[in-house]
Design a protein around this motif. Structure first.
Motif, PDB file in Angstrom:
ATOM      1  N   LEU A  65     -26.944 -11.800 -80.528  1.00  0.00           N
ATOM      2  CA  LEU A  65     -25.912 -12.653 -80.761  1.00  0.00           C
ATOM      3  C   LEU A  65     -25.690 -13.540 -79.416  1.00  0.00           C
ATOM      4  O   LEU A  65     -25.373 -14.751 -79.264  1.00  0.00           O
ATOM      5  N   ALA A  66     -25.669 -12.746 -78.383  1.00  0.00           N
ATOM      6  CA  ALA A  66     -25.595 -13.527 -77.025  1.00  0.00           C
ATOM      7  C   ALA A  66     -26.473 -14.534 -76.670  1.00  0.00           C
ATOM      8  O   ALA A  66     -26.402 -15.650 -76.247  1.00  0.00           O
ATOM      9  N   ASP A  67     -27.945 -14.126 -77.067  1.00  0.00           N
ATOM     10  CA  ASP A  67     -29.097 -15.029 -76.876  1.00  0.00           C
ATOM     11  C   ASP A  67     -28.974 -16.371 -77.837  1.00  0.00           C
ATOM     12  O   ASP A  67     -29.417 -17.283 -77.440  1.00  0.00           O
ATOM     13  N   ALA A  68     -28.318 -15.874 -78.920  1.00  0.00           N
ATOM     14  CA  ALA A  68     -28.192 -17.108 -79.889  1.00  0.00           C
ATOM     15  C   ALA A  68     -27.208 -17.747 -79.635  1.00  0.00           C
ATOM     16  O   ALA A  68     -26.806 -18.687 -80.637  1.00  0.00           O
ATOM     17  N   GLY A  69     -26.446 -17.680 -78.774  1.00  0.00           N
ATOM     18  CA  GLY A  69     -24.991 -18.353 -78.579  1.00  0.00           C
ATOM     19  C   GLY A  69     -24.134 -18.150 -79.577  1.00  0.00           C
ATOM     20  O   GLY A  69     -23.183 -18.740 -79.934  1.00  0.00           O
ATOM     21  N   PHE A  70     -24.211 -16.950 -79.857  1.00  0.00           N
ATOM     22  CA  PHE A  70     -23.011 -16.395 -81.089  1.00  0.00           C
ATOM     23  C   PHE A  70     -23.302 -16.810 -82.307  1.00  0.00           C
ATOM     24  O   PHE A  70     -22.315 -17.326 -83.154  1.00  0.00           O
ATOM     25  N   THR A  71     -24.468 -17.313 -82.385  1.00  0.00           N
ATOM     26  CA  THR A  71     -24.723 -18.133 -83.887  1.00  0.00           C
ATOM     27  C   THR A  71     -25.751 -17.259 -84.913  1.00  0.00           C
ATOM     28  O   THR A  71     -26.656 -16.655 -84.126  1.00  0.00           O
ATOM     29  N   SER A  72     -25.428 -17.174 -86.063  1.00  0.00           N
ATOM     30  CA  SER A  72     -26.177 -16.138 -86.902  1.00  0.00           C
ATOM     31  C   SER A  72     -26.591 -17.035 -88.019  1.00  0.00           C
ATOM     32  O   SER A  72     -25.884 -17.667 -88.455  1.00  0.00           O
ATOM     33  N   PRO A  73     -28.163 -16.966 -88.508  1.00  0.00           N
ATOM     34  CA  PRO A  73     -28.635 -17.863 -89.383  1.00  0.00           C
ATOM     35  C   PRO A  73     -28.020 -17.434 -90.753  1.00  0.00           C
ATOM     36  O   PRO A  73     -27.897 -16.182 -91.000  1.00  0.00           O
ATOM     37  N   VAL A  74     -27.799 -18.247 -91.833  1.00  0.00           N
ATOM     38  CA  VAL A  74     -27.371 -17.736 -93.048  1.00  0.00           C
ATOM     39  C   VAL A  74     -28.420 -18.391 -94.136  1.00  0.00           C
ATOM     40  O   VAL A  74     -28.359 -19.573 -94.470  1.00  0.00           O
ATOM     41  N   PRO A  75     -29.517 -17.565 -94.336  1.00  0.00           N
ATOM     42  CA  PRO A  75     -30.615 -17.880 -95.079  1.00  0.00           C
ATOM     43  C   PRO A  75     -30.240 -18.572 -96.505  1.00  0.00           C
ATOM     44  O   PRO A  75     -29.264 -17.959 -97.270  1.00  0.00           O
ATOM     45  N   HIS A  76     -30.649 -19.561 -97.238  1.00  0.00           N
ATOM     46  CA  HIS A  76     -30.281 -20.034 -98.357  1.00  0.00           C
ATOM     47  C   HIS A  76     -31.494 -20.754 -99.099  1.00  0.00           C
ATOM     48  O   HIS A  76     -32.631 -21.186 -98.341  1.00  0.00           O
ATOM     49  N   THR A  77     -31.425 -20.970-100.400  1.00  0.00           N
ATOM     50  CA  THR A  77     -32.476 -21.529-101.083  1.00  0.00           C
ATOM     51  C   THR A  77     -31.828 -22.720-102.046  1.00  0.00           C
ATOM     52  O   THR A  77     -30.416 -22.448-102.503  1.00  0.00           O
ATOM     53  N   ASP A  78     -32.311 -23.893-102.293  1.00  0.00           N
ATOM     54  CA  ASP A  78     -31.770 -24.701-103.150  1.00  0.00           C
ATOM     55  C   ASP A  78     -31.753 -24.294-104.629  1.00  0.00           C
ATOM     56  O   ASP A  78     -32.495 -23.493-105.016  1.00  0.00           O
ATOM     57  N   HIS A  79     -30.431 -24.514-105.389  1.00  0.00           N
ATOM     58  CA  HIS A  79     -30.467 -24.183-106.940  1.00  0.00           C
ATOM     59  C   HIS A  79     -30.039 -25.015-107.578  1.00  0.00           C
ATOM     60  O   HIS A  79     -29.369 -26.072-107.175  1.00  0.00           O
ATOM     61  N   GLU A  80     -30.305 -25.003-108.989  1.00  0.00           N
ATOM     62  CA  GLU A  80     -29.902 -26.185-109.791  1.00  0.00           C
ATOM     63  C   GLU A  80     -28.336 -26.447-109.788  1.00  0.00           C
ATOM     64  O   GLU A  80     -27.833 -27.587-109.914  1.00  0.00           O
ATOM     65  N   LEU A  81     -27.280 -25.549-109.433  1.00  0.00           N
ATOM     66  CA  LEU A  81     -26.078 -25.667-109.208  1.00  0.00           C
ATOM     67  C   LEU A  81     -25.634 -25.814-107.864  1.00  0.00           C
ATOM     68  O   LEU A  81     -24.560 -26.310-107.454  1.00  0.00           O
ATOM     69  N   GLY A  82     -26.454 -25.652-106.802  1.00  0.00           N
ATOM     70  CA  GLY A  82     -26.016 -25.857-105.322  1.00  0.00           C
ATOM     71  C   GLY A  82     -27.074 -25.201-104.366  1.00  0.00           C
ATOM     72  O   GLY A  82     -28.172 -25.429-104.543  1.00  0.00           O
ATOM     73  N   TYR A  83     -26.245 -24.180-103.879  1.00  0.00           N
ATOM     74  CA  TYR A  83     -27.149 -23.503-102.503  1.00  0.00           C
ATOM     75  C   TYR A  83     -26.706 -21.989-103.052  1.00  0.00           C
ATOM     76  O   TYR A  83     -25.758 -21.595-103.185  1.00  0.00           O
ATOM     77  N   ALA A  84     -28.110 -21.247-102.959  1.00  0.00           N
ATOM     78  CA  ALA A  84     -28.061 -20.035-103.286  1.00  0.00           C
ATOM     79  C   ALA A  84     -28.299 -19.021-101.761  1.00  0.00           C
ATOM     80  O   ALA A  84     -29.232 -19.475-101.052  1.00  0.00           O
ATOM     81  N   VAL A  85     -27.285 -18.642-101.454  1.00  0.00           N
ATOM     82  CA  VAL A  85     -27.074 -17.947-100.184  1.00  0.00           C
ATOM     83  C   VAL A  85     -27.647 -16.370-100.103  1.00  0.00           C
ATOM     84  O   VAL A  85     -27.025 -15.526-100.846  1.00  0.00           O
TER      85      VAL A  85
END
Length: 276
Positions: A65-85
């Motif tokens: 977390l420190a190396d990433a500037g306390f930022t964590s990825p949230v993987p997602h894919t596009d979906h017909e309704l919006g975003y599948a996380v």
């Protein structure tokens, strides 16, 4: 002409669940809807986050977390309704409010397959937790659930027509009422399909909580007495509570302030009566 509200729609049953499809279809008639929902079932994860879960080792996690500037990825894919996380309902609420344009006027979470009743459920239910997370982020929200106990597993969106209609009525009717000046979020529970409620009851979450643990033949086991009572249609709860209202065949609406405080205000009831 007033602009239709922008609704962020999420859930904990997963983006392909019939309940969220029913809400999407109904809400799209009265609002602009963006779906950001888990890519799979995330029931009962409560207010957990995927933030920083790049390692099982606590020291490595802190360094990551420190190396990433306390930022964590949230993987997602596009979906017909919006975003599948690939994440939790609260992940979806946070990124949906802060990262997706335009910023939502309201968050709707559901429709959950199964009622979310009682004070104990607020820290456990992914559906209610998503709404609560929005409230902490100062965005009004509605959690919507339907009693499905004893129904077949393969429900279709049409089975969620009643809660979808209730959610659409609330989204369409609330703007300009001042309801969310008094309330942070609503916890809405709707009876099973086939029950035609006369209206709604303004309720508080029941305090009744009965979970049993036992050792049987060398195996530990849990028994949920609440669901057992629901299946038997027992009502050990006071008349002003959510479970009592639902088992009496009424729609239960609990007006809440974060984290778990119920709002007792006659003006709230008058506003909801005008909407519903």
């Amino acid at each position: 002409m007033e602009t239709a509200p922008h609704v962020l729609l999420t859930n904990d049953d997963g983006i392909d669940a019939p309940g969220i499809r029913a809400l999407y279809d109904a809400l799209s008639d009265v609002a602009s809807v963006t779906v950001v929902a888990p890519d799979r079932n995330q029931s009962a994860v409560g207010r957990s986050l995927s933030y920083g879960r790049t390692s099982t080792d606590s020291d490595e996690l802190a360094m990551d977390l420190a190396d990433a500037g306390f930022t964590s990825p949230v993987p997602h894919t596009d979906h017909e309704l919006g975003y599948a996380v690939d994440g939790t309902p609260c992940d979806c609420t946070i990124v949906g409010i802060n990262a997706i344009e335009p910023e939502p006027d309201l968050v709707v979470s559901g429709c959950n397959s199964g009622a979310n009743l009682g004070t104990y459920v607020f820290g456990r239910s992914g559906t209610v937790s998503a709404a609560m997370e929005a409230a902490f982020l100062e965005t009004p929200s509605i959690a919507v659930s339907m009693d499905t106990l004893g129904l077949k597993d393969d429900l279709d969106p049409v089975d969620f027509a009643r809660p979808a209609a209730v959610a659409a009525a609330l989204v369409e009717g609330i703007p300009g009422t001042g309801l969310f000046d008094r309330v942070d979020y609503l916890n809405v529970n709707v009876p099973q399909p086939g029950h035609d409620p006369d209206g709604f009851e303004l309720t508080r979450p029941t305090d009744v909580y009965e979970m049993d643990g036992a050792m049987v033949d060398g195996q530990l086991q849990l028994t949920n007495r609440l669901w057992q009572q629901m299946a038997n249609r027992d009502i050990p709860d006071p008349p002003d509570t959510d479970r009592h209202a639902l088992l009496e065949g009424d729609i239960s609406i609990s007006p809440m302030r974060v984290p778990y405080d119920v709002v007792e205000d006659e003006a709230v009831e008058r506003i909801l009566e005008r909407i519903l």
